[in-house]
Design an enzyme around this catalytic site. Sequence first.
Site, PDB file in Angstrom:
ATOM      1  N   ARG A 152      -6.541  -8.349  -9.861  1.00 18.67           N
ATOM      2  CA  ARG A 152      -7.288  -9.759 -10.411  1.00 18.67           C
ATOM      3  C   ARG A 152      -8.270  -9.564 -10.781  1.00 18.67           C
ATOM      4  O   ARG A 152      -8.576  -8.760 -10.485  1.00 18.67           O
ATOM      5  CB  ARG A 152      -7.142 -11.032  -9.567  1.00 18.67           C
ATOM      6  CG  ARG A 152      -7.516 -10.474  -7.922  1.00 18.67           C
ATOM      7  CD  ARG A 152      -8.006 -11.186  -6.779  1.00 18.67           C
ATOM      8  NE  ARG A 152      -8.486 -10.159  -5.649  1.00 18.67           N
ATOM      9  CZ  ARG A 152      -9.481  -9.959  -5.296  1.00 18.67           C
ATOM     10  NH1 ARG A 152     -10.728 -10.159  -6.219  1.00 18.67           N
ATOM     11  NH2 ARG A 152      -9.685  -9.067  -4.112  1.00 18.67           N
TER      12      ARG A 152
ATOM     13  N   GLU B 287      -3.082   7.970   7.777  1.00 18.45           N
ATOM     14  CA  GLU B 287      -3.568   8.398   6.880  1.00 18.45           C
ATOM     15  C   GLU B 287      -5.222   9.416   7.114  1.00 18.45           C
ATOM     16  O   GLU B 287      -5.998   8.665   7.897  1.00 18.45           O
ATOM     17  CB  GLU B 287      -4.657   7.708   5.221  1.00 18.45           C
ATOM     18  CG  GLU B 287      -4.814   6.725   5.451  1.00 18.45           C
ATOM     19  CD  GLU B 287      -5.604   5.707   4.335  1.00 18.45           C
ATOM     20  OE1 GLU B 287      -4.956   5.921   3.157  1.00 18.45           O
ATOM     21  OE2 GLU B 287      -6.760   5.162   4.407  1.00 18.45           O
TER      22      GLU B 287
ATOM     23  N   HIS C 132     -15.911  -4.975   7.002  1.00 13.87           N
ATOM     24  CA  HIS C 132     -14.779  -4.697   5.407  1.00 13.87           C
ATOM     25  C   HIS C 132     -15.022  -5.719   4.443  1.00 13.87           C
ATOM     26  O   HIS C 132     -13.825  -6.019   3.687  1.00 13.87           O
ATOM     27  CB  HIS C 132     -13.410  -4.170   5.719  1.00 13.87           C
ATOM     28  CG  HIS C 132     -13.166  -3.678   6.510  1.00 13.87           C
ATOM     29  ND1 HIS C 132     -13.345  -2.094   7.091  1.00 13.87           N
ATOM     30  CD2 HIS C 132     -13.058  -3.399   8.333  1.00 13.87           C
ATOM     31  CE1 HIS C 132     -13.155  -0.935   7.910  1.00 13.87           C
ATOM     32  NE2 HIS C 132     -12.701  -2.133   9.568  1.00 13.87           N
TER      33      HIS C 132
ATOM     34  N   LYS D  34       0.513  -1.373   0.535  1.00 15.25           N
ATOM     35  CA  LYS D  34      -0.296   0.561  -0.242  1.00 15.25           C
ATOM     36  C   LYS D  34       1.354   1.304   0.116  1.00 15.25           C
ATOM     37  O   LYS D  34       0.471   2.009  -0.388  1.00 15.25           O
ATOM     38  CB  LYS D  34      -0.540   0.234   1.352  1.00 15.25           C
ATOM     39  CG  LYS D  34      -2.126  -0.878   0.789  1.00 15.25           C
ATOM     40  CD  LYS D  34      -2.953  -1.062   2.365  1.00 15.25           C
ATOM     41  CE  LYS D  34      -4.381  -2.325   2.112  1.00 15.25           C
ATOM     42  NZ  LYS D  34      -4.251  -3.318   1.680  1.00 15.25           N
TER      43      LYS D  34
END
Length: 504
Positions: A294, A202, A237, A118
């Site tokens: 993917r 973040e 999530h 990330k």
Amino acid sequence: MRHFDKVLVANRGEIAVRVIQGLRELGIATVAVHSDPDRTALHALLADEAVAIGPAPAGESYLVGARLIEAARKTGAGAIHPGYGFLSENAAFCRAVEAAGLVFIGPTAASMEVMGDKLASRRRMMQSGVPVVPGTEDAVRDPAVAISCAGKIGYPVLLKASAGGGGKGMRVVRSAGDMAAALRQTMGEAGQSFGNDAIFVEKYIEDPKHIEVQVLGDGLGGAIHLFERECSVQRRHQKVIEESPSPSLTPELRARICDAAVQTARAVDYRGAGTVEFILAPGGEFYFLEMNTRLQVEHPITEMVTGIDLVHAQVRIARGEGIGLRQEDLHQRGWALEFRVCAEDPARNFAPSIGRIEVMTVPLGPGVRLDTGVYEGFEVPIHYDPLLAKLIVWGEDRPRAIARAQRVLREFTLHGPTHNLPFHQWALQQPSFRDGSYTTHFVEATFDPATWLPPLSAADREALVAAATLVESSRRAAPAGGDDEAAAGSNWRRAARRTMTGNR
């Protein structure tokens, strides 16, 4: 051009079935792999050949790359399709496949490595001009540095594992006093889960929406998009319901976010099918989250609204034939919804459920598709993902797609393991879903397992009415008095009474 006429599908369940069907339509022979308990799974029965690769634990079967490559060699397959999950985004496996002289139907290992980290992907997007959530460019270990960053971008902030995924390795921090403990806990969780404790900071976006864009790249810097999907109905999530188009985008915002996705794919010379995920703030600002390198679980709704078969596109690109589509020829037609049908109990906070599928009847009709890897009589194992099937429904517009979904969900009969079909029925009735204003907090804000009463399916309702009718008929037919043997109603009841009374 790279030629292959037989493909090994390195996966299981509904995605393996989906890929096998797509390959068969192209005239390509298929090889399935299966663990010991999956020897009677649908994907293993459907493929032209099937190869056993080990015991139930995925770490001893589906995740052993060397066995998959050996199975491809033994059966003469020229390519491997990884599906999603397992080794689909494993750069080392991709390199091993190509080193063995086989074609990997997917992106390059280099693209996977950038997008699998990330922090690295954030830096690449910043360099490319794609908007990212404000935060740090490097890993943070010192709480003072994290507090300094949070002071600049404003609380709340999100501590996020660079190698994270699936909701693990994330923690919201709402004040400087909580930072040190939260950073320590998140680093520990990331190190334990991913073998990498790098954490970055973040800005935490309150009440966001999850928007993602399907892209295709040729590996040479060429890329197109196939529009967006909204995946804001999530629990822990994990996506539950997806739809395309998103009810949250204006035409102008759609054009900007899709352009940003194409820009992302071009920045890494992306090859094959991929998904660029964005977070959409209430004010309309959007930011790059990550790229999934993917085929995505929810790819069927894109296929339903664009008419493009993404497995066919993957094969075409893997053969070196290019994307074969022009952006100006692609359009969104109608509306599609996807419901993940999982073996889990919503009333027990979505706890997993296993067992034999006793009855499974899917009401089809116009605009209905079911992708599944199970069938009546199949034993759902505990070893793998609880996803049983994906129900995809299309309509000419959103209201008609929802109405069709309500009809199909009501008529869908599935007996055996506890499942979440009643949850989907409930979700479609909620005001925030119907008006499209729902956010990623939809489930936690509106669903309480402790007080939830699941709606009955049509089949269950009919069964209860029939049972009630029989009981009432028996009651009316019974003679008055009710204490003689006839009133006992059945041989079973008479036998039970004799047992309890010592045959008196």
